[in-house]
Design a protein around this motif. Sequence first.
Motif, PDB file in Angstrom:
ATOM      1  N   LEU A   1       1.399   4.247  -2.869  1.00 47.31           N
ATOM      2  CA  LEU A   1       1.335   5.684  -2.573  1.00 47.31           C
ATOM      3  C   LEU A   1       2.581   6.393  -3.097  1.00 47.31           C
ATOM      4  O   LEU A   1       2.479   7.486  -3.675  1.00 47.31           O
ATOM      5  CB  LEU A   1       1.191   5.895  -1.061  1.00 47.31           C
ATOM      6  CG  LEU A   1       1.279   7.345  -0.565  1.00 47.31           C
ATOM      7  CD1 LEU A   1       0.183   8.205  -1.202  1.00 47.31           C
ATOM      8  CD2 LEU A   1       1.186   7.394   0.962  1.00 47.31           C
TER       9      LEU A   1
ATOM     10  N   ASP B   1      -3.300   5.807   3.122  1.00 53.11           N
ATOM     11  CA  ASP B   1      -2.662   5.665   1.805  1.00 53.11           C
ATOM     12  C   ASP B   1      -3.672   5.851   0.673  1.00 53.11           C
ATOM     13  O   ASP B   1      -3.401   6.561  -0.303  1.00 53.11           O
ATOM     14  CB  ASP B   1      -2.006   4.289   1.677  1.00 53.11           C
ATOM     15  CG  ASP B   1      -0.770   4.152   2.547  1.00 53.11           C
ATOM     16  OD1 ASP B   1      -0.326   5.177   3.096  1.00 53.11           O
ATOM     17  OD2 ASP B   1      -0.274   3.024   2.690  1.00 53.11           O
TER      18      ASP B   1
ATOM     19  N   SER C   1       0.831  -1.203   0.000  1.00 48.82           N
ATOM     20  CA  SER C   1       0.000   0.000   0.000  1.00 48.82           C
ATOM     21  C   SER C   1       0.869   1.257   0.000  1.00 48.82           C
ATOM     22  O   SER C   1       0.603   2.216  -0.735  1.00 48.82           O
ATOM     23  CB  SER C   1      -0.927  -0.020   1.223  1.00 48.82           C
ATOM     24  OG  SER C   1      -1.675   1.164   1.309  1.00 48.82           O
ATOM     25  N   THR C   2       1.916   1.256   0.819  1.00 46.52           N
ATOM     26  CA  THR C   2       2.811   2.421   0.897  1.00 46.52           C
ATOM     27  C   THR C   2       3.577   2.617  -0.410  1.00 46.52           C
ATOM     28  O   THR C   2       3.791   3.751  -0.854  1.00 46.52           O
ATOM     29  CB  THR C   2       3.796   2.252   2.070  1.00 46.52           C
ATOM     30  OG1 THR C   2       3.072   1.955   3.265  1.00 46.52           O
ATOM     31  CG2 THR C   2       4.604   3.526   2.290  1.00 46.52           C
TER      32      THR C   2
END
Length: 327
Positions: free
Chosen positions: A118, A212, A114-115
Amino acid sequence: MASSNVTSFSHSTFVLIGIPGLEAAHVWIAFPLCSIYIITLLGNATILFIIKTEPSLHAPMYIFLSILAVIDLLLSTSTMPKMLTLLWFDSTVISFNACLVQMFLIHSLSAIESTILLAMAFDRFVAICHPLRHASILTNPLTAKITLMAVIRGALFFVPLPLLIKRLPFCRKNILTHSYCVHQDVMKLACGDTTPNIVYGLMAILMVMGVDSLLIFLSYVLILRAVLKLASRERLKAFNTCVSHLCAVLIFYIPLIGLSVIHRFGNRLAPTAHIIMGNVYLFVPPVLNPIVYGAKTKQIRRRIVRIRTEQKGKITGIYKNKQMIKW
């Protein structure tokens, strides 16, 4: 399949299940899943090889893509082999500690992914909204720092989950409702107070995936606003650079949202719905990401075509040499 474990519980083991009602077809279901796993390994390994060997792809966007490929390989490898042994050999038992390790890997790797998504959105935002400053803003040291932060963030937020599970007393049946260990599933088997698990689990999801997804959405709002100011020809060209990433975001977040909704509000749904949605969340993004980026990214697509052409040339050369030897 595991009826002997329904009434007795061992603190050292859990029992995984395949697909209820389709036990007789487990052997056949395993073959397409094995094919998915092989495609996942080959696809992501190809992406890593191309990015490593192609100097023009040593840029932040493709470095983040290579990290995404590594995450997909780790996520699939931490779950699929055990699931295949379950379906093929009826190996349903997993030790308590192995279950906790698998749980941590699934949740932390999902958080890292997820990061990284982003970070890729930030890369697209800078590339489109501030193209002249892109190289000076997203340098290799900053890319390395973002990657390190993503790993630390994912680990710190989700290492408490197995620790919270370890403190719980278990006095119910030890049969899980998935073919792998996740926090929500294991937590439901406990007979103690699971309020800290529920609160922290929800907080971790909101603080990582929730934040995110919100920031990715804001990034694309700003990107869309900048793109609409361009001429029509430049507008399409600029937005095309975001298509692969946008597909990866949707592939990741739609199954995640669907699984979260089913876990919290799908008590009346058949167990099969939970299992299918969980398998889609774990196994579909890793197999689709390299396909999407391979099809939509010109540099990767050209490199794949070049590799295939070179391989055909080598095969043709070997064949001609054999023919000459025969003559």
